[in-house]
Design an enzyme around this catalytic site. Structure first.
Site, PDB file in Angstrom:
ATOM      1  CG  ASP A  23      -2.125   0.854   1.180  1.00  0.00           C
ATOM      2  OD1 ASP A  23      -2.094   1.947   0.335  1.00  0.00           O
ATOM      3  OD2 ASP A  23      -2.928   0.826   1.865  1.00  0.00           O
ATOM      4  CG  ASP A 118      -3.302   3.803  -3.112  1.00  0.00           C
ATOM      5  OD1 ASP A 118      -3.992   2.848  -3.386  1.00  0.00           O
ATOM      6  OD2 ASP A 118      -3.187   4.613  -2.392  1.00  0.00           O
ATOM      7  CD  GLU A 119      -5.476  -0.636  -0.959  1.00  0.00           C
ATOM      8  OE1 GLU A 119      -5.651  -1.850  -0.821  1.00  0.00           O
ATOM      9  OE2 GLU A 119      -6.166   0.350  -0.973  1.00  0.00           O
TER      10      GLU A 119
END
Length: 411
Positions: A23, A118-119
């Site tokens: 993350d 973003d993960e």
DNA sequence: TCTGGGGTCCTAGGACCC
DNA sequence: TCTGGGGTCCTAGGACCC
């Protein structure tokens, strides 16, 4: 090991999975700091207009100290932290950085699932031999590689399942790493507030509180049937998750190959001030229909349902949806259906309109064969939209709007 | 100056069919 | 005339996530 032993094993034990959740920390803000290092350490907010109706997309850790967080109205962020630097953000650049990061992650294992910009989840189960290292060391290498190659800070959680890995990553923030050893999942989760569980938002949190369930560990005090009765499917799943038992399945079809196919496409806009002009609302619907149609044609999919969304000044939101008699990827089909649904809503209330949205659902592959009877007609309509799409690719979206959409921009 | 925009999934009621 | 379930589709709304 006897068959009986295998039968008695819990799902998380049948395969000793090693899942990592990666993350990126305050992703949008971190990219802005890379582009402009003088922002480092300052309260930075990426999001909508702090003098308008925007909300916060990302806040730097310096801004978070003032209570600013993602999802909060930008105007409120401004009041909490007047000295914050507000940036609108550039999503094209964020996507580029995101791709870079995913490329780095994909080198460690093909079993990667990107879940957002973003993960990502990584299944490291089979990787120890390949990398000649333990799970902890592999995670450290990932952490280092992401920072070395992109300059971005990330946090990594490792555990036997997705939930444990994700919560561990959150706990490790910022720029940290946390590994939950096998068998320690329930103990790790138990003391955490119920709201830390992904899938439990403010509403269900309140409901759980009413039952005296404050921490994730409290879930195990309740019979699964009770939780199912109150919270439906969700409740039973949460009880299992509290023990660290999720399948740990990583769907790597979404990895570097991209998404396997979306279920819906939609666009919506909030007016900077509420409008009482039905003509303007109709024009906006036209504009949104064009925008959605164009994106649908880019995917090569067709839809069979059109939805319209209207939010009134009071924030009351209504949706209408209509199933079509046959699938389509045609802008005028979207526009027609949306207009039909819009009119009764406009007539039904004199309240001003805050937001309008148009969407399509139930996407499937565009059929190769078409009804001969309709082919000629379809081909003509399609030719028009194709040439408009081409013009837009060349000169930008606004260059080729249907006349009825032009009004949308006025006022 | 309250409350963006893009999604996913679930629920629940009614229609309709067998 | 009264009275069944099940299954599936459609629609509206809502929680949640990033």
């Amino acid at each position: 090991m006897s068959t009986a032993d295998i039968m008695n094993m819990k799902p998380s034990q049948t395969r000793n999975k090693i899942i990592a959740h990666v993350d990126l920390d305050a992703f949008f803000v971190s990219v802005e700091e890379l582009l402009n290092p003088s922002l480092r350490g300052k309260p930075v907010v990426v999001g909508g207009n702090p003098f308008g109706r925007g909300v916060v997309s990302a806040a730097s850790y310096a801004a978070r100290k003032f209570g600013v967080h993602a999802g909060m109205p930008s105007s409120q962020a401004r009041r909490l932290c007047p000295r914050a630097i507000f940036l609108r953000g550039s999503h094209g650049i964020y996507s580029q950085y995101s791709s870079q990061v995913m490329e780095v992650l994909g080198r460690f294992t093909p079993a990667m699932e990107q879940v957002s910009v973003d993960e990502a989840y990584l299944d490291l189960t089979g990787c120890q031999r390949l990398h000649k290292a333990g799970a902890v060391e592999i995670a450290q290498r990932i952490h280092h590689a992401v920072h070395a190659e992109t300059g971005l800070p990330a946090s990594i959680g490792v555990g036997a399942g997705r939930i444990v890995a994700k919560i561990a990553a959150n706990a490790a923030k910022p720029n940290g790493m946390m590994v939950i050893n096998p068998g320690r999942e329930a103990a790790f989760l138990a003391p955490l507030p119920i709201g830390k569980m992904p899938g439990i938002g403010p509403v269900s949190q309140r409901e759980y509180m009413k039952l005296g369930i404050r921490r994730i560990g409290d879930l195990s005090q309740f019979k699964p049937e009770i939780l199912r009765q109150i919270f439906g499917k969700h409740g039973a799943a949460m009880a299992r998750r509290a023990q660290g038992e999720d399948g740990g399945h990583v769907d790597f079809s979404t990895g570097t190959e991209g998404r396997s196919g979306s279920q819906s496409v939609s666009r919506e806009v909030t007016y900077s001030t509420d409008t009482g002009d039905p003509g303007r609302v109709r024009a906006t619907v036209s504009y949104l229909a064009e925008s959605v149609g164009r994106r649908v044609r880019k995917t090569g999919l067709v839809f069979d349902t059109v939805t319209l969304k209207l939010r009134r000044a009071s924030f009351a939101t209504v949706t209408r949806s209509r199933a079509l008699s046959r699938t389509s990827d045609d802008t005028s089909v979207i526009y027609q259906a949306a207009c039909d649904m819009l009119e009764p809503l406009l007539t039904g209330s004199r309240e001003r309109v805050r937001l309008v949205g148009v969407g399509v659902r139930a996407m499937e592959k565009k059929p190769e064969q078409m009804d001969l009877f309709l082919m000629e007609q379809e081909a003509r309509i399609e030719a028009v939209h194709r040439s408009m799409d081409q013009a837009r690719d060349k000169y930008g979206f606004e260059s080729a709007l249907m006349a009825r959409s032009i009004l949308h921009g006025r006022g």
